[in-house]
Write a protein that holds these residues in place. Structure first.
Motif, mmCIF file in Angstrom:
data_model
loop_
_atom_site.group_PDB
_atom_site.id
_atom_site.type_symbol
_atom_site.label_atom_id
_atom_site.label_comp_id
_atom_site.label_asym_id
_atom_site.label_seq_id
_atom_site.Cartn_x
_atom_site.Cartn_y
_atom_site.Cartn_z
ATOM 1 N N PRO B 323 1.375 28.190 3.135
ATOM 2 C CA PRO B 323 2.093 28.475 4.390
ATOM 3 C C PRO B 323 3.606 28.581 4.196
ATOM 4 C CG PRO B 323 0.474 26.727 4.717
ATOM 5 C CD PRO B 323 0.548 26.975 3.243
ATOM 6 N N LEU B 324 4.113 27.969 3.153
ATOM 7 C CA LEU B 324 5.558 28.036 2.937
ATOM 8 C C LEU B 324 5.982 29.336 2.255
ATOM 9 C CD1 LEU B 324 6.743 24.468 1.889
ATOM 10 C CD2 LEU B 324 7.404 25.765 3.907
ATOM 11 N N ASP B 325 5.007 30.118 1.771
ATOM 12 C CA ASP B 325 5.360 31.401 1.175
ATOM 13 C C ASP B 325 5.736 32.375 2.289
ATOM 14 O OD1 ASP B 325 5.172 34.103 0.057
ATOM 15 O OD2 ASP B 325 4.334 33.104 -1.713
ATOM 16 N N LYS B 326 6.885 33.016 2.111
ATOM 17 C CA LYS B 326 7.382 33.893 3.182
ATOM 18 C C LYS B 326 6.475 35.091 3.435
ATOM 19 C CE LYS B 326 11.984 32.600 1.730
ATOM 20 N NZ LYS B 326 13.054 33.049 0.822
ATOM 21 N N ASN B 327 5.587 35.390 2.478
ATOM 22 C CA ASN B 327 4.694 36.537 2.652
ATOM 23 C C ASN B 327 3.317 36.155 3.157
ATOM 24 O OD1 ASN B 327 6.629 38.383 1.782
ATOM 25 N ND2 ASN B 327 6.163 37.915 -0.361
ATOM 26 N N THR B 328 3.148 34.886 3.498
ATOM 27 C CA THR B 328 1.831 34.461 3.976
ATOM 28 C C THR B 328 1.638 34.838 5.444
ATOM 29 O OG1 THR B 328 1.591 32.674 2.390
ATOM 30 C CG2 THR B 328 0.424 32.426 4.483
ATOM 31 N N ASP B 329 0.501 35.471 5.719
ATOM 32 C CA ASP B 329 0.169 35.850 7.100
ATOM 33 C C ASP B 329 -0.758 34.818 7.749
ATOM 34 O OD1 ASP B 329 1.521 38.369 6.922
ATOM 35 O OD2 ASP B 329 -0.177 39.110 5.739
ATOM 36 N N ILE B 330 -1.622 34.223 6.932
ATOM 37 C CA ILE B 330 -2.600 33.274 7.460
ATOM 38 C C ILE B 330 -2.438 31.958 6.719
ATOM 39 C CG2 ILE B 330 -5.041 32.801 7.869
ATOM 40 C CD1 ILE B 330 -4.768 35.334 9.101
ATOM 41 N N GLY B 331 -2.172 30.912 7.455
ATOM 42 C CA GLY B 331 -1.974 29.598 6.848
ATOM 43 C C GLY B 331 -3.239 28.773 6.889
ATOM 44 N N ALA B 332 -3.029 27.464 6.910
ATOM 45 C CA ALA B 332 -4.152 26.540 6.843
ATOM 46 C C ALA B 332 -4.652 26.195 8.243
ATOM 47 C CB ALA B 332 -3.721 25.261 6.120
ATOM 48 N N ILE B 333 -5.924 25.809 8.292
ATOM 49 C CA ILE B 333 -6.478 25.229 9.514
ATOM 50 C C ILE B 333 -5.854 23.844 9.649
ATOM 51 C CG2 ILE B 333 -8.618 24.494 10.650
ATOM 52 C CD1 ILE B 333 -8.425 27.530 10.294
ATOM 53 N N ASN B 334 -5.556 23.444 10.888
ATOM 54 C CA ASN B 334 -4.704 22.280 11.072
ATOM 55 C C ASN B 334 -5.285 20.953 10.585
ATOM 56 O OD1 ASN B 334 -3.844 20.004 13.413
ATOM 57 N ND2 ASN B 334 -2.196 20.999 12.272
#
Lengths: 313, 476, 323
Positions: B323-334
């Protein structure tokens, strides 16, 4: 959804209009938002190094001035073949782009370098000349050795609704090109809406253009990201329908490495990685090349170079 | 040539986390009376981020008393203009510390930095800025010549937009002269605690804002506490029902912003590329952890065969990962619990014979991850078409006529959001008029603004947050 | 009213002997009036028709002083369910009408009611033990209340809604919409003006209503239903139940297809109904201080939007602005 329907064989005014006006609309705000979102992609380290070299190889190094001289053109050609005399690992650019009367000079200067010569033609940039003049312009440039012709469409005819005239001119110029590749300049700054950009893109591809190009560089706005995005969608859709890959060339206003990388991100994510080759994507520019070279040096050396370390041509 | 993006991580160094965080009551950080703590994890890698105190009934008492005292002695008596200046000051500090807050939010929540940086934080600051300006203009808001604060507000917020939901709750409450006791979600308490520091930094009088961390029991103690005048809750419909029941017969005012099962209607004349984009944004923004997500795609049958391949091609371009990558569109489920819920509900689709598709994508080994998923062949009766999944799962249904589209869109107990995609203005208005939902995005989706009222019909809750309308919930 | 009381069957013995005839009749031979008055049967008003309760039940309604006035239908749980279904059916049409048209119809209600001024005043004298002057004043206020809300129909959206200056290239607009089917528990001690004051804002805003009339004084409500039935108010927009709040209320509060409750006339039952309503997040307007204050508590001639906004939803529509 007619843009995926097979285009009718015989092109009549009616069929052309039905086809182009049957294309799905482009929502301006949505297209801008998508381009904006993609422009936040962060290209770093190894990806950046590869992208810069790719961008250099896609540059159509351009001089289109009333003050162009053989000397100026020769110096540009030297730069095109060897962008950084201090670093021979820098790739050569895609082509040099000049006015028709400079083609012979450029061909001579570039002989044996592998760098192509592109010529604007068809009464560039306004295109306000009789068809015979445009065809003669084209034939002469080809005869002088231009491997690529950058023609302008008749924007007046397009805006007045005479789509068939625009189409027939492109067909005629394509024929006049012979073996030379044809880039069709839409001059999107005069078409104004993205709906028009999409229609003109499909029209140019249907008429046989090998590339569609945003702008002459003489009209503002020129190659904005959303315009390039819409054109990339068009070539993607044209390929899906016909199996033929048409190239895209944004030209005008792309001055920095960041601009160029944003364009490559668009190509990658909209048309797809197949388009990431100088055969299918070019950037019409003049000052861009030096910025690419500076960034390239910075990446390899870690220090910021100054403009005086690169040739001004 | 394949164009790969190298990792482009945002720096964590802007965040300095403490090992433990206590409750923020009466202007001070103080331990919970129980001495109990819970751990907040980074859902992207399951690393522990910090310990936060668990507030119990005694702490709720203390916080409500502090809020009451502050309301009666300072905040309620202060001129609107002065109250507004505190809020402006808070808005500015949020802007100054926005990168720190964005990174922290991403760490605690798992959502991409692209979103916390470009969506959450700008909206948080804007929300405080917007309501700051209302504080001395309440007589012009249309709620009578001399609208009065209600008193003390109990506010409970969810984990999907932790700091943004805090802003939606606290900014209007404070602007109208109320004081607050706010409970952030169990899994995402950290930005609220930094917000508490910001209140100190802004010299906000003690007791005006109180932050109680904890889990469901803390929330229950807060909303059931007899000493408050107002309850504002954003979260599940299930909990919303319980709260509505708990405040029945009291004088407390209540606003609820609950679940949804938003329909995204794509007509055959839609601007197709933008519609694809809007459908993607509608369901995959924030991993689908969005109450107003467009979780049901209603595509006109005549274009479904063309639209769906385009949609899948677009989804294949989504970048899932750090999620900290600026190119990430989809992060983690909370959280693990949420991941389990998403899995369980999505699995019912398999059992019910629905076709399931996800792009080829590698899920990180550690952390809570769920690939973007598209379910086709979904009927109105399938569970995935009726129940809120609250994850990156899109159910695709088709329709033949505008009437059918509207009927299917409205055929839900919820009524929070809906989308309409058409290039025909009259059809857009016709559809928007008939959709029973509080927010209609036409030719766009998941747009938010402090000036724009937000809230649901039916079981999506009641009351509006945002805009002039959002003041009503805090004025008597 | 006088005739009705005089001619009723069972209540004759304890009815007021206006001319002494009944007292005399005990000792004298049976007589009959020169003309037997035609008595009104007080029925429910459902879907534009006046049916009896499907249960066949009725209950006696007495005047303020205990005199039997009439038998009202004792609505059943099924009547309540039917009324919700009818209100739902009418909702699309009513909410879809132009606001101007709804205003015209509400004004028509006032016109027709004005024509029956005396009838309503008689009802209030009987039901609430008001003086004739007091009753006239209440009826006038009720007529004026319909005029008031007739004027609101095409204004509240402008007052409550509007455009929102969002930070981006979007047209953004919020407008109120009716929440749907509203169950109105009419005030118990204000059977005409109170009823009008709670009902008119509900339908002025495009909702459809199920009204549970004042349990003890339902007759003015039935008379009002007759006005509505002859005032171009489409059938089903207002559905009237007479009967027990305690019997009907729990079912209506729990009904999942009811969008909102006005608890004005629910008294001690309000909390229970609110708890029940929570199950489906049904909107609730709690009883205010005026709820038990008799007709006089409803005399405020300018209640503003306070009784409309609880039954309105705000819908916000976004659209990009581009070429």
């Amino acid at each position: 959804m007619s843009h995926t329907a097979t285009a009718p064989e015989a092109t009549t005014e009616h069929a052309l209009r039905a086809f182009l006006h049957g294309l799905p609309g482009v929502d301006e705000v949505g297209a801008r938002a998508r381009a904006q979102d993609l422009s936040t992609r962060s290209i770093k380290t190894t990806a950046k190094a590869a992208a810069i070299d790719l961008a250099i190889s896609m540059v159509d190094l351009t001089t289109l001035e009333g003050a162009d001289t053989p000397g100026k053109v020769r110096s540009l050609c030297a730069k095109a073949a060897l962008p950084d005399p201090a670093d021979r690992s820098v790739p050569k650019v895609g082509a040099v782009c000049v006015y028709p009367d400079m083609v012979a000079t450029a061909v001579e200067a570039l002989r044996g370098t592998g760098v192509g010569v592109a010529s604007v033609a068809t009464a560039f940039p306004a295109g306000r000349a009789p068809l015979e003049v445009k065809l003669a312009d084209t034939r002469r440039a080809v005869a002088d050795g231009a491997g690529e012709i950058d023609m302008v469409i008749d924007r007046g005819a397009f805006l007045s609704g005479d789509l068939l005239k625009v189409h027939e001119e492109i067909v005629a110029v394509k024929e006049a090109c012979g073996a030379a590749h044809l880039k069709v300049i839409l001059e999107t700054g005069e078409l104004v809406t993205y709906d028009n950009v999409r229609r003109a893109s499909h029209l140019a591809m249907r008429a046989g253009g090998d590339f569609i190009k945003t702008s002459t560089g003489k009209v503002s706005p020129a190659a904005t990201l959303p315009v390039t995005l819409v054109m990339l969608e068009a070539v993607r859709d044209h390929h899906a329908t016909t199996g033929r890959r048409v190239g895209v060339k944004p030209a005008g206003g792309i001055r920095t490495t960041k601009d160029a990388l944003r364009n490559l991100v668009l190509v990658n994510e909209i048309a797809g990685p197949e388009w990431l080759t100088p055969d299918l994507f070019r950037i019409g520019a003049s000052s861009l090349l030096n910025d690419l070279l500076m960034q390239r040096t910075r990446l390899s050396t870690g220090t910021y170079p100054g403009p005086d370390y690169y040739t001004q041509d | 040539m394949i164009f790969e993006y190298a990792p482009a991580p945002e720096s964590r160094s802007v965040v300095s986390l403490r090992e433990t965080y206590d409750l923020f009551v009466d202007g001070e950080f103080t331990p919970a009376s129980s001495g109990e703590y819970l751990t907040s994890l980074n859902p992207a890698d399951e690393e522990k981020l910090a310990q936060v105190a668990v507030a119990g009934e005694a702490d709720v008492d203390r916080a409500v008393a502090a809020a009451r005292r502050a309301q009666e002695t300072v905040w309620g008596r202060m001129s609107g203009a002065e109250r507004g200046k505190y809020l402006f000051r808070i808005a500015r500090i949020i802007q100054e510390r926005s990168r720190e807050l964005a990174v922290l939010e991403t760490l605690d929540n798992g959502k991409p930095i692209k979103e916390t940086r470009d969506v959450d934080l700008p909206l948080v600051a804007a929300h405080f800025f917007y309501y700051a300006g209302w504080a001395d203009k309440l007589a012009h808001a249309g709620f009578g010549p001399d609208p009065r604060p209600l008193g003390v507000a109990a506010q409970v917020i969810p984990w999907n937009f932790p700091l943004l939901m805090l802003a939606w709750k606290i900014a209007p409450a404070l602007a109208t002269g109320n004081t607050v006791v706010l409970k952030p979600a169990e899994t995402t308490p950290l930005t609220a605690l930094v917000f508490a520091e910001i209140c100190q930094e802004a010299d906000l009088p003690p007791g005006v804002v109180n932050i109680l961390t904890g889990a469901g029991e803390t929330g229950r103690a807060l909303v059931e506490h007899p000493g408050t005048d107002k309850v504002a809750f954003t979260g599940s419909t299930e909990v919303g029902r319980r709260i509505a029941r708990a405040v029945a017969g009291t004088d407390k005012r209540l606003t609820l912003e609950l679940g949804g099962k938003g329909a995204n209607i794509v007509y055959d004349d839609a601007a197709i590329d933008q519609a694809v984009e809007g459908v993607v944004t509608g369901i995959f923004f924030n991993q689908g952890h969005v109450c107003c997500a467009g979780s049901r795609l209603l595509v006109q049958e005549s274009i479904a065969a063309e639209f769906l391949p385009r949609l899948r091609a677009r989804i294949e371009k989504l970048r899932l990962g750090d999620p900290l990558d600026k190119n990430t569109d989809i992060g983690a489920i909370n959280s693990a619990a949420q991941l389990e819920r998403v899995r369980a509900l999505t699995d019912t689709a398999d059992e019910e014979g629905v076709e399931r598709w996800s792009p080829a994508c590698d899920l990180p080994e550690r952390g809570y991850w769920f690939a973007p998923t598209v379910l086709t062949g979904v009927g109105q009766s399938h569970r995935v078409a009726r129940e809120e999944i609250f994850g990156p799962v899109l159910s695709v249904l088709t329709f033949r006529t505008p009437e059918e589209a509207v009927a299917k869109a409205n055929n839900t107990a919820y009524g929070l959001s809906a989308g309409v995609w058409t290039e025909k203005g009259s059809r857009m208005l016709w559809t928007a008029e008939r959709l029973r939902a509080g927010v209609i995005w036409s030719n766009t989706f998941n747009k938010f603004d402090p000036t724009s009222p937000f809230g649901g019909y039916k079981e999506s809750g009641y009351g509006r947050e945002g805009g002039r309308h959002g003041l009503e919930a805090y004025l008597g | 009213m006088a005739e009705r009381r005089e001619s009723k069957k069972k209540g004759a013995a304890k009815g007021p002997a206006r001319d002494g005839a009944t007292t005399e009749a005990r000792s004298a031979a049976p007589t009959a009036p020169a003309r037997l008055a035609v008595k009104k049967t007080y029925k429910l008003y459902l879907g534009g028709a006046f049916p009896r309760s499907e249960s066949g039940r009725s209950y006696p309604v007495t005047s303020a002083d205990g005199t039997h006035l009439a038998n009202a239908s004792l609505a059943s749980r099924k009547d309540a369910r039917d009324s919700v279904a009818l209100a739902r059916k009418a909702f699309g049409g009513w909410s879809g009408r132009t606001a101007y048209n709804r205003g015209q119809i509400l004004y028509r209600v006032a016109e027709v009611m004005e024509g029956r001024h005396g009838q309503f005043a008689d009802q209030l004298v009987a039901a609430r033990g008001l003086t004739r002057a007091e009753a006239d004043r209440i009826v006038s206020a009720a007529v004026d209340r319909w005029v008031y809300y007739a004027g609101w129909t095409d204004k509240f959206a402008q007052v409550i809604g509007g455009s929102n200056p969002v930070s981006g290239p979007y047209y953004n607009h919020s407008a109120p919409e009716p929440t749907g089917v509203v169950v109105v528990f009419a005030p118990q001690t204000a059977p005409l003006l109170g009823l009008t004051s709670v009902l008119a804002p509900v339908i002025a805003t495009g909702n459809t209503a199920v009204v549970v009339a004042s349990e003890a004084a339902p007759l003015p409500a039935v008379d009002l239903a007759e006005v509505l039935a002859t005032s171009d108010v489409p059938g089903g927009v207002v559905n009237l139940l007479t009967g027990g709040v305690g019997e009907l209320g729990p079912h209506l509060a729990a009904h999942a297809d009811v969008n909102a409750l006005d608890l004005a006339g629910t008294g001690d039952l309000a909390t229970g109904f609110e708890e029940t309503a929570a199950t489906t997040l049904t909107r609730v307007l709690r009883p205010g201080p005026e709820a038990d204050g008799g007709e006089d508590a409803w005399l405020d001639t300018d209640p503003g939007t306070t009784r409309m906004t609880p039954f309105l939803e705000t819908k916000t529509v976004w659209h990009p602005v581009g070429v």
